[in-house]
Design an enzyme around this catalytic site. Sequence first.
Site, PDB file in Angstrom:
ATOM      1  N   TRP A  92      -6.635  -8.151 -36.515  1.00  0.00           N
ATOM      2  CA  TRP A  92      -7.593  -9.040 -35.875  1.00  0.00           C
ATOM      3  C   TRP A  92      -7.320  -9.322 -34.411  1.00  0.00           C
ATOM      4  O   TRP A  92      -8.178  -9.863 -33.731  1.00  0.00           O
ATOM      5  CB  TRP A  92      -7.669 -10.389 -36.608  1.00  0.00           C
ATOM      6  CG  TRP A  92      -8.198 -10.322 -38.004  1.00  0.00           C
ATOM      7  CD1 TRP A  92      -7.605 -10.850 -39.110  1.00  0.00           C
ATOM      8  CD2 TRP A  92      -9.414  -9.724 -38.456  1.00  0.00           C
ATOM      9  NE1 TRP A  92      -8.377 -10.619 -40.211  1.00  0.00           N
ATOM     10  CE2 TRP A  92      -9.504  -9.928 -39.837  1.00  0.00           C
ATOM     11  CE3 TRP A  92     -10.437  -9.027 -37.813  1.00  0.00           C
ATOM     12  CZ2 TRP A  92     -10.560  -9.464 -40.604  1.00  0.00           C
ATOM     13  CZ3 TRP A  92     -11.498  -8.562 -38.572  1.00  0.00           C
ATOM     14  CH2 TRP A  92     -11.548  -8.779 -39.950  1.00  0.00           C
TER      15      TRP A  92
ATOM     16  N   HIS B  49      -6.981 -13.981 -35.312  1.00  0.00           N
ATOM     17  CA  HIS B  49      -6.012 -14.850 -35.974  1.00  0.00           C
ATOM     18  C   HIS B  49      -6.238 -16.320 -35.619  1.00  0.00           C
ATOM     19  O   HIS B  49      -6.074 -17.205 -36.472  1.00  0.00           O
ATOM     20  CB  HIS B  49      -4.591 -14.418 -35.610  1.00  0.00           C
ATOM     21  CG  HIS B  49      -4.091 -13.286 -36.453  1.00  0.00           C
ATOM     22  ND1 HIS B  49      -3.821 -13.417 -37.788  1.00  0.00           N
ATOM     23  CD2 HIS B  49      -3.823 -11.992 -36.141  1.00  0.00           C
ATOM     24  CE1 HIS B  49      -3.396 -12.262 -38.269  1.00  0.00           C
ATOM     25  NE2 HIS B  49      -3.403 -11.381 -37.292  1.00  0.00           N
TER      26      HIS B  49
ATOM     27  N   HIS C   3      -7.993   1.494 -36.393  1.00  0.00           N
ATOM     28  CA  HIS C   3      -7.357   0.189 -36.591  1.00  0.00           C
ATOM     29  C   HIS C   3      -7.579  -0.707 -35.372  1.00  0.00           C
ATOM     30  O   HIS C   3      -7.898  -1.891 -35.507  1.00  0.00           O
ATOM     31  CB  HIS C   3      -5.859   0.376 -36.847  1.00  0.00           C
ATOM     32  CG  HIS C   3      -5.195  -0.845 -37.421  1.00  0.00           C
ATOM     33  ND1 HIS C   3      -4.551  -0.823 -38.630  1.00  0.00           N
ATOM     34  CD2 HIS C   3      -5.079  -2.108 -36.955  1.00  0.00           C
ATOM     35  CE1 HIS C   3      -4.063  -2.032 -38.874  1.00  0.00           C
ATOM     36  NE2 HIS C   3      -4.368  -2.820 -37.871  1.00  0.00           N
TER      37      HIS C   3
ATOM     38  N   ASP D 243      -9.274  -4.369 -35.200  1.00  0.00           N
ATOM     39  CA  ASP D 243      -8.485  -5.504 -34.721  1.00  0.00           C
ATOM     40  C   ASP D 243      -9.273  -6.371 -33.740  1.00  0.00           C
ATOM     41  O   ASP D 243      -9.290  -7.597 -33.861  1.00  0.00           O
ATOM     42  CB  ASP D 243      -7.218  -5.025 -34.008  1.00  0.00           C
ATOM     43  CG  ASP D 243      -6.079  -4.741 -34.962  1.00  0.00           C
ATOM     44  OD1 ASP D 243      -6.196  -5.075 -36.149  1.00  0.00           O
ATOM     45  OD2 ASP D 243      -5.073  -4.187 -34.500  1.00  0.00           O
TER      46      ASP D 243
END
Length: 268
Positions: free
Chosen positions: A29, A34, A177, A181
């Site tokens: 993330w 987060h 990824h 994120d």
Amino acid sequence: MHSRSLLSPLARAALLLALLLATAPAMAWGRLGHRLVAQLAWDGMTPAARAAALDLLQDEPDPSLAGVANWADELRANDPGLGRRSASWHYVNLAEDGCHYDVARDCPRGNCVVAAIEAQAAILADPARPREDRVKALKFVVHFVGDVHQPLHAGFAHDKGGNTVQVNLDGRGSNLHALWDSGLLEQAGRDEAQWLEHLRGLPLRQGAGLGPSDWAEASCRIVRSPGFYPGRAKIDEEYGLQWSATASRQLRLGGEHLARVLNGALGG
């Protein structure tokens, strides 16, 4: 599903490209995600759990859940020893095995995100443990519950959770990824406050009986969904528009589930 950004297609594509190229080694993330999970969790915490969390965090530079939400990712620079020891606590590889979590196979010696959440929550809940241990446990729990809701943290081992899957936008490269994120969040053109308003408007989704292994299996099933892996390396903004609702839902669930863990551990 949220509406399209007011940015033009060209501007959105340029923004996504910039985020893809700027992303450091993948962390679930990114900082924004987060922080969002932590702030959503605060919404759902009881007064007793909030008071206990604030007491534990009182000596932190930013004494809030959002302020410590990225601590576990910063260990690699700030405490390399603990960073190495906890590196495998951020993920679990389930996708090769049909998204079924088997503790003996998938989490040897407790080194996966599922066991890490359980272990750190137990430390946090134990008032006999040293205060320093409980503070670290709180910071780990805040981060790891966010991690387990990023689908690629419960994905395939063979591509390291999408880290080796190259994507290409306008001739420049990154990986899948990294896109999950930060790229999907930034593509929407929202700042942190706007994201919170959007996510708070989404419904609560899951029942009280579910735990970390269930969350990991659900994240894994997203990874195995048709279209999650782009059919070709060259992508455009349409991928982000297709999957942004899923990312939003996972952030919302992360906040809901984190609140449940913290309420249970801190006497809520």
